[in-house]
Design a protein around this motif. Structure first.
Motif, PDB file in Angstrom:
ATOM      1  N   UNK A  37      28.842  32.662 -14.539  1.00 31.79           N
ATOM      2  CA  UNK A  37      29.212  31.849 -13.378  1.00 31.79           C
ATOM      3  C   UNK A  37      29.723  30.480 -13.815  1.00 31.79           C
ATOM      4  N   UNK A  38      29.036  29.860 -14.770  1.00 34.16           N
ATOM      5  CA  UNK A  38      29.468  28.561 -15.254  1.00 34.16           C
ATOM      6  C   UNK A  38      30.820  28.655 -15.962  1.00 34.16           C
ATOM      7  N   UNK A  39      31.049  29.748 -16.673  1.00 33.54           N
ATOM      8  CA  UNK A  39      32.336  29.939 -17.341  1.00 33.54           C
ATOM      9  C   UNK A  39      33.458  30.077 -16.317  1.00 33.54           C
ATOM     10  N   UNK A  40      33.198  30.787 -15.237  1.00 37.69           N
ATOM     11  CA  UNK A  40      34.206  30.921 -14.181  1.00 37.69           C
ATOM     12  C   UNK A  40      34.510  29.582 -13.526  1.00 37.69           C
ATOM     13  N   UNK A  41      33.485  28.781 -13.285  1.00 37.10           N
ATOM     14  CA  UNK A  41      33.710  27.453 -12.713  1.00 37.10           C
ATOM     15  C   UNK A  41      34.518  26.575 -13.659  1.00 37.10           C
ATOM     16  N   UNK A  42      34.239  26.664 -14.947  1.00 37.11           N
ATOM     17  CA  UNK A  42      34.986  25.898 -15.938  1.00 37.11           C
ATOM     18  C   UNK A  42      36.456  26.316 -15.935  1.00 37.11           C
ATOM     19  N   UNK A  43      36.704  27.624 -15.919  1.00 36.37           N
ATOM     20  CA  UNK A  43      38.084  28.117 -15.900  1.00 36.37           C
ATOM     21  C   UNK A  43      38.809  27.711 -14.622  1.00 36.37           C
ATOM     22  N   UNK A  44      38.111  27.752 -13.502  1.00 42.54           N
ATOM     23  CA  UNK A  44      38.720  27.340 -12.235  1.00 42.54           C
ATOM     24  C   UNK A  44      39.101  25.869 -12.283  1.00 42.54           C
ATOM     25  N   UNK A  45      38.219  25.042 -12.815  1.00 40.01           N
ATOM     26  CA  UNK A  45      38.484  23.618 -12.917  1.00 40.01           C
ATOM     27  C   UNK A  45      39.646  23.352 -13.876  1.00 40.01           C
ATOM     28  N   UNK A  46      39.656  24.029 -15.009  1.00 35.95           N
ATOM     29  CA  UNK A  46      40.729  23.840 -15.984  1.00 35.95           C
ATOM     30  C   UNK A  46      42.071  24.291 -15.414  1.00 35.95           C
ATOM     31  N   UNK A  47      42.078  25.379 -14.664  1.00 32.41           N
ATOM     32  CA  UNK A  47      43.322  25.867 -14.076  1.00 32.41           C
ATOM     33  C   UNK A  47      43.834  24.921 -13.004  1.00 32.41           C
TER      34      UNK A  47
END
Length: 62
Positions: A37-47
């Motif tokens: 979940x944290x990895x998905x949030x990081x990717x969403x923020x980076x995108x």
């Protein structure tokens, strides 16, 4: 796999990634889903930051 469900917008070559993500989010160890979940949030923020134009001053010095 018993039943199939259609989803609009999912390419056939994306299915292995979705299966992997689903298995991570359903993992019995509570640390694994939280990390996914944290990895998905990081990717969403980076995108979202990558799609926002950055205004940096032009520096020709180097």
């Amino acid at each position: 796999m018993g039943r199939t469900v259609s989803m609009i917008g999912v390419e056939a070559d994306e299915l292995p990634w979705l299966r992997l993500l689903t298995s991570l989010l359903r993992h019995p160890d509570p640390v694994v889903p939280e990390l996914a979940r944290q990895a998905l949030l990081y990717l969403q923020n980076a995108a979202s930051q990558a799609s926002t134009p950055q205004h940096f001053p032009i520096d020709h010095a180097g």
